[in-house]
Scaffold this motif. Structure first.
Motif, PDB file in Angstrom:
ATOM      1  N   THR A  47     -17.579 -28.878  45.660  1.00 26.28           N
ATOM      2  CA  THR A  47     -18.672 -29.734  45.212  1.00 26.28           C
ATOM      3  C   THR A  47     -18.389 -30.238  43.799  1.00 26.28           C
ATOM      4  O   THR A  47     -17.806 -29.528  42.979  1.00 26.28           O
ATOM      5  N   LEU A  48     -18.812 -31.463  43.533  1.00 32.39           N
ATOM      6  CA  LEU A  48     -18.535 -32.108  42.250  1.00 32.39           C
ATOM      7  C   LEU A  48     -19.751 -32.910  41.812  1.00 32.39           C
ATOM      8  O   LEU A  48     -20.369 -33.614  42.610  1.00 32.39           O
ATOM      9  N   HIS A  49     -20.099 -32.768  40.537  1.00 36.42           N
ATOM     10  CA  HIS A  49     -21.125 -33.615  39.923  1.00 36.42           C
ATOM     11  C   HIS A  49     -20.416 -34.561  38.976  1.00 36.42           C
ATOM     12  O   HIS A  49     -19.596 -34.126  38.161  1.00 36.42           O
ATOM     13  N   THR A  50     -20.695 -35.858  39.096  1.00 33.37           N
ATOM     14  CA  THR A  50     -20.052 -36.828  38.205  1.00 33.37           C
ATOM     15  C   THR A  50     -21.040 -37.250  37.134  1.00 33.37           C
ATOM     16  O   THR A  50     -22.217 -37.460  37.410  1.00 33.37           O
ATOM     17  N   GLY A  51     -20.549 -37.383  35.923  1.00 32.87           N
ATOM     18  CA  GLY A  51     -21.390 -37.753  34.802  1.00 32.87           C
ATOM     19  C   GLY A  51     -21.345 -39.227  34.471  1.00 32.87           C
ATOM     20  O   GLY A  51     -21.726 -39.624  33.369  1.00 32.87           O
ATOM     21  N   GLY A  70     -13.157 -37.547  51.326  1.00 30.06           N
ATOM     22  CA  GLY A  70     -13.719 -36.244  51.701  1.00 30.06           C
ATOM     23  C   GLY A  70     -13.123 -35.108  50.889  1.00 30.06           C
ATOM     24  O   GLY A  70     -13.157 -33.952  51.318  1.00 30.06           O
ATOM     25  N   SER A  71     -12.592 -35.412  49.714  1.00 28.67           N
ATOM     26  CA  SER A  71     -11.941 -34.379  48.911  1.00 28.67           C
ATOM     27  C   SER A  71     -12.941 -33.425  48.285  1.00 28.67           C
ATOM     28  O   SER A  71     -12.600 -32.287  47.982  1.00 28.67           O
ATOM     29  N   ALA A  72     -14.161 -33.857  48.088  1.00 31.38           N
ATOM     30  CA  ALA A  72     -15.222 -32.992  47.567  1.00 31.38           C
ATOM     31  C   ALA A  72     -16.554 -33.628  47.941  1.00 31.38           C
ATOM     32  O   ALA A  72     -16.645 -34.840  48.153  1.00 31.38           O
ATOM     33  N   ARG A  73     -17.574 -32.793  47.985  1.00 31.24           N
ATOM     34  CA  ARG A  73     -18.929 -33.291  48.259  1.00 31.24           C
ATOM     35  C   ARG A  73     -19.590 -33.551  46.909  1.00 31.24           C
ATOM     36  O   ARG A  73     -19.607 -32.682  46.041  1.00 31.24           O
ATOM     37  N   LEU A  74     -20.115 -34.748  46.734  1.00 35.18           N
ATOM     38  CA  LEU A  74     -20.780 -35.095  45.485  1.00 35.18           C
ATOM     39  C   LEU A  74     -22.215 -34.594  45.514  1.00 35.18           C
ATOM     40  O   LEU A  74     -22.913 -34.767  46.513  1.00 35.18           O
ATOM     41  N   VAL A  75     -22.637 -33.961  44.426  1.00 35.19           N
ATOM     42  CA  VAL A  75     -24.001 -33.442  44.332  1.00 35.19           C
ATOM     43  C   VAL A  75     -24.679 -34.059  43.120  1.00 35.19           C
ATOM     44  O   VAL A  75     -24.035 -34.380  42.123  1.00 35.19           O
ATOM     45  N   ASP A  76     -26.008 -34.211  43.204  1.00 31.19           N
ATOM     46  CA  ASP A  76     -26.780 -34.801  42.116  1.00 31.19           C
ATOM     47  C   ASP A  76     -27.135 -33.786  41.037  1.00 31.19           C
ATOM     48  O   ASP A  76     -27.254 -34.136  39.869  1.00 31.19           O
ATOM     49  N   ASP A  77     -27.324 -32.531  41.429  1.00 35.68           N
ATOM     50  CA  ASP A  77     -27.706 -31.480  40.490  1.00 35.68           C
ATOM     51  C   ASP A  77     -26.454 -30.791  39.955  1.00 35.68           C
ATOM     52  O   ASP A  77     -25.701 -30.187  40.722  1.00 35.68           O
ATOM     53  N   PRO A  78     -26.215 -30.841  38.648  1.00 35.03           N
ATOM     54  CA  PRO A  78     -25.004 -30.220  38.097  1.00 35.03           C
ATOM     55  C   PRO A  78     -24.954 -28.698  38.312  1.00 35.03           C
ATOM     56  O   PRO A  78     -23.880 -28.114  38.360  1.00 35.03           O
TER      57      PRO A  78
END
Length: 185
Positions: A47-51, A70-78
């Motif tokens: 999982t990854l959060h982008t800033g 599909g290398s990582a799932r993006l999440v909204d919550d850091p």
């Protein structure tokens, strides 16, 4: 005449065979040295959060590529992310580097900067710096004339888009190089 028409296909056939053999030899030589084309970048974190800012074109392109591969799932919550991409600065610059004899700008240098760091949540430490603050800077030179102002502006925009794509690819490669051992979920 028949002999000459027969001889030509044989000569072409030999040339085609030589070209095929040369291509096969080059392919074998290239694979023997460890060369391989870049594929999708795979991350060791799930999982990854982008800033990136919500309005960032670079951020939109980065998120799109991560979703497609599909290398990582993006999440909204850091707090739910195994890795957090922190964007410190994303900046476009345009500097005059050459003037004409009349003092008019004749050459510009375009720069695109991205300053970032990567933080991870590991089991032995709640927040660990995986990539310290780093900066990617790309530069392109553009010459201009008074008669081509509109065309040069369009060229500049295309160069910025190309630089943006290059930075996103470099960022993906840097993130893929990070190795996590024990991940805290």
């Amino acid at each position: 005449m028949r002999q000459t028409t027969r001889a030509m296909p044989v000569a072409r056939d030999r040339t085609s065979r030589r070209q095929l053999l040369l291509a096969m030899a080059a392919g074998l030589a290239g694979s023997g040295c460890g060369f391989k084309l870049r594929g999708d970048q795979r991350f060791t974190f799930e999982t990854l959060h982008t800033g990136f800012a919500a309005t960032s074109a670079m951020g939109a392109q980065f998120r799109r590529i991560v979703r497609l591969t599909g290398s990582a799932r993006l999440v909204d919550d850091p707090r739910q992310a195994q890795a957090r991409l922190v964007i410190h600065r994303e900046m476009r610059e345009r500097e005059i580097v050459g003037l004409s004899t009349t003092g008019q700008p004749r050459e510009y240098q375009l720069r695109l900067r991205l300053s970032f760091s990567l933080l991870g949540a590991l089991s032995d430490d709640p927040v660990r710096t995986l990539i310290p603050e780093s900066e990617i800077v790309l530069r392109r030179d553009v010459s201009t004339t008074d008669t081509q102002i509109v065309a040069k502006r369009q060229e500049e925009e295309l160069l910025y888009q190309e630089m943006q794509s290059d930075i996103v690819q470099q960022l993906l490669r840097r993130l893929a190089a990070v190795r996590l051992t024990t991940v805290n979920r």
